[in-house]
Design an enzyme around this catalytic site. Structure first.
Site, PDB file in Angstrom:
ATOM      1  N   GLY A 272       0.825  -1.199   0.000  1.00 42.14           N
ATOM      2  CA  GLY A 272       0.000   0.000   0.000  1.00 42.14           C
ATOM      3  C   GLY A 272       0.859   1.249   0.000  1.00 42.14           C
ATOM      4  O   GLY A 272       2.029   1.228  -0.401  1.00 42.14           O
TER       5      GLY A 272
ATOM      6  N   ARG B  60      -3.954  -0.082   9.357  1.00 43.00           N
ATOM      7  CA  ARG B  60      -4.034   0.550  10.668  1.00 43.00           C
ATOM      8  C   ARG B  60      -5.357   0.201  11.339  1.00 43.00           C
ATOM      9  O   ARG B  60      -6.347  -0.108  10.667  1.00 43.00           O
ATOM     10  CB  ARG B  60      -3.886   2.081  10.530  1.00 43.00           C
TER      11      ARG B  60
ATOM     12  N   ALA C 111      -4.512  11.606   5.754  1.00 39.11           N
ATOM     13  CA  ALA C 111      -4.592  12.931   6.359  1.00 39.11           C
ATOM     14  C   ALA C 111      -5.565  13.820   5.593  1.00 39.11           C
ATOM     15  O   ALA C 111      -6.290  14.622   6.185  1.00 39.11           O
ATOM     16  CB  ALA C 111      -3.200  13.572   6.392  1.00 39.11           C
TER      17      ALA C 111
ATOM     18  N   HIS D  50       4.118  27.982 -20.137  1.00 35.00           N
ATOM     19  CA  HIS D  50       4.680  26.940 -21.015  1.00 35.00           C
ATOM     20  C   HIS D  50       6.199  27.002 -20.952  1.00 35.00           C
ATOM     21  O   HIS D  50       6.779  28.081 -21.053  1.00 35.00           O
ATOM     22  CB  HIS D  50       4.214  27.151 -22.454  1.00 35.00           C
TER      23      HIS D  50
END
Length: 500
Positions: A201, A289, A337, A462
């Site tokens: 992950g 978690r 978060a 650009h």
């Protein structure tokens, strides 16, 4: 003779006032992104706010998550970028000093942490250091870090206690050889020559890339059939990251699990479920978690947990007890978060003004900082199809970007998801340099009444990264303009309630 009794009575009255709980409009438990943002949002709305933190200010994000990780990953990306340009005007190879990098990371965190309580107090938030427990629906009892007990009376409560790493049954962490992410950030000071990362992950792919750039030999094992196995991340992005990780030297093994570990002579012997084994100096466990709910007194006040142990909340982020809300990792939802910050605004507004704001995690960008930076917002092609749209995906490769070619950094791409029938902008993904910054423009377009045409309205510098968004959608907006379809220009979030 009458003065002494008068003084005594006044003293008794003063003591009674001190013992009466101080009252707040809102009390927030936990000072991570969800907690501090909730406190700030409520303070901006004029509420009297208390914020309680038992450990380090800033929670996981500041001390062991987003901020230290981003600090270290910036160094890792610099090492890669500079070495890629060796011979193109830069001479010599750059090597990383892992120990110095960890010291630098500590200085960054300590500086932010020192200012954290000062910043909150300037906004009128009372910061209390201690362990909080719900003593009722409108009372919070605090075991102060400096000793003693304090009780607060409060109209509303927000629980933002976060989550802790999940232990692997076959690889229990010990803080030294078998590490969780907090052990990595707090305890690791020297670069291990070889590392096994269990879990593909965000944490596994990010820290695996970091260690690789500083010179460690990294093996990454993932039980599922792809890295970043989340519905909000397009499979094409996961595949691009996997190719890059393999190319720079990581040993990526999918569909593989760990069945046992043993520490022998300062190394960890690991058994895999395919019958093979290996030996590594350190093992990093990053398999998810679990919410921190113990010791909060949730049962006593009637707050329910779901089947996975997260605090159950409704669409307003209110728990099963009216007036008590939960935000961030302690409740079910994306454990990032960014999602916690989204929750914080929703819950704080609802706590202060009444339940009017609903959560919507499709609105929240997700960002992965690994060998390729990946950022996504809104609906993927698959999610859009499930929702009943006829999705079309506009893509542009950074291989055609002048800026990417000048930096020899052309592996990325942008993809913009829209409805083929109406042209409505639905979401998208950016893979490549500064994806976490570029995603804000894609998010703004999803909230704009111009939607897909937001990109054609813009004036770009650009060469730039963001101009590739316009290059991607140009053929589609042109075709839609020539069609006889009834167009619906507003982006998918243009008419949903804002968090302001």
């Amino acid at each position: 003779m009458h003065r002494k009794p008068a003084v005594a009575v006044a003293g008794v009255a003063a003591a009674a006032v001190r013992e009466k709980p101080q009252r707040f409009d809102l009390t927030v438990i936990g000072s991570g992104p969800g907690g501090y943002k909730a406190a700030i949002t409520a303070a901006h709305l004029g509420a009297r706010v208390a914020l309680i933190e038992k450990a380090l200010p800033g929670g996981t994000c500041l001390n062991q998550g987003c901020v230290p990780k981003k600090t270290l990953l910036y160094l890792a990306s610099l090492i890669e970028d500079v070495n890629a340009l060796n011979g193109c005007g830069i001479l010599g190879e750059v090597k990383g000093d892992f120990t110095a990098a960890m010291v630098h990371k500590d200085r960054v965190i300590e500086g932010i942490r020192a200012n954290f309580p000062v910043w909150l107090r300037r906004l009128g938030v009372r910061v209390i250091e201690g362990r909080a427990r719900l003593a009722g629906r409108d009372q919070v009892e605090i075991e102060l870090n400096g000793g003693g007990i304090e009780t607060l009376a409060t109209d509303k409560i927000i629980i933002a206690t976060g989550a802790a790493p999940i232990e692997h049954p076959a690889c229990p962490t010990d803080g030294t050889h078998r590490l969780a992410s907090p052990d990595f950030m707090f305890n690791l000071r020297e670069l291990p020559p070889t590392v096994l990362c269990i879990g593909g992950g965000a944490v596994g792919t990010e820290l695996g890339y970091l260690l690789n750039q500083f010179g460690a030999r990294v093996t990454l094992v993932e039980a599922s059939d792809r890295l970043l196995n989340k519905p909000c991340i397009p499979e094409r992005a996961s595949e691009a990251l996997e190719r890059k990780l393999r190319r720079i030297g990581l040993d990526v093994r999918k569909g593989m699990g760990v069945t046992g570990t043993e520490v022998v002579d300062d190394r960890v012997r690991v058994r895999f479920d395919d019958g093979s084994d290996g030996e590594y100096h350190r093992v990093l466990v990053a398999i998810g978690r679990t919410p921190r709910t113990a010791g909060l007194g949730l049962e006593e006040v009637g707050i329910a947990l779901d089947e996975r142990g997260f605090i159950a909340t409704g669409e307003y982020l209110e728990t099963t007890v009216p007036g008590i809300y939960a935000v961030g990792d302690v409740k079910s939802g994306p454990m990032t978060a960014n999602a916690a910050l989204h929750d914080a605004k929703i819950a704080a507004i609802n706590a202060v003004r009444g339940n009017t704001m609903k959560r919507n995690y499709y609105r929240v960008p997700i960002v992965i900082d690994s060998a390729l930076e990946i950022a996504a917002v809104g609906l993927t092609e698959e999610l859009a199809e499930e929702a009943g749209f006829e999705p079309e995906v506009a893509r542009a490769s950074f291989g055609a970007s002048a800026k990417a070619r000048g930096r020899l950094d052309t592996e990325g791409f942008v993809e913009v998801v829209h409805d083929d029938d109406t042209g409505q902008l639905l979401g998208g993904c950016i893979v490549g340099p500064e994806a976490g910054e570029q995603i804000h423009m894609l998010s703004a377009a999803c909230h704009s009444e111009r939607g897909l045409w937001f990109f054609t309205d813009m004036n770009y510098s650009h060469p730039s990264w963001c101009e590739e968004l316009e290059n991607a959608i140009d053929p589609y907006t042109s075709a839609l303009a020539r069609s006889d379809k009834e167009l619906f220009q507003p982006g998918i979030f243009a008419f949903t309630p804002s968090c302001k």
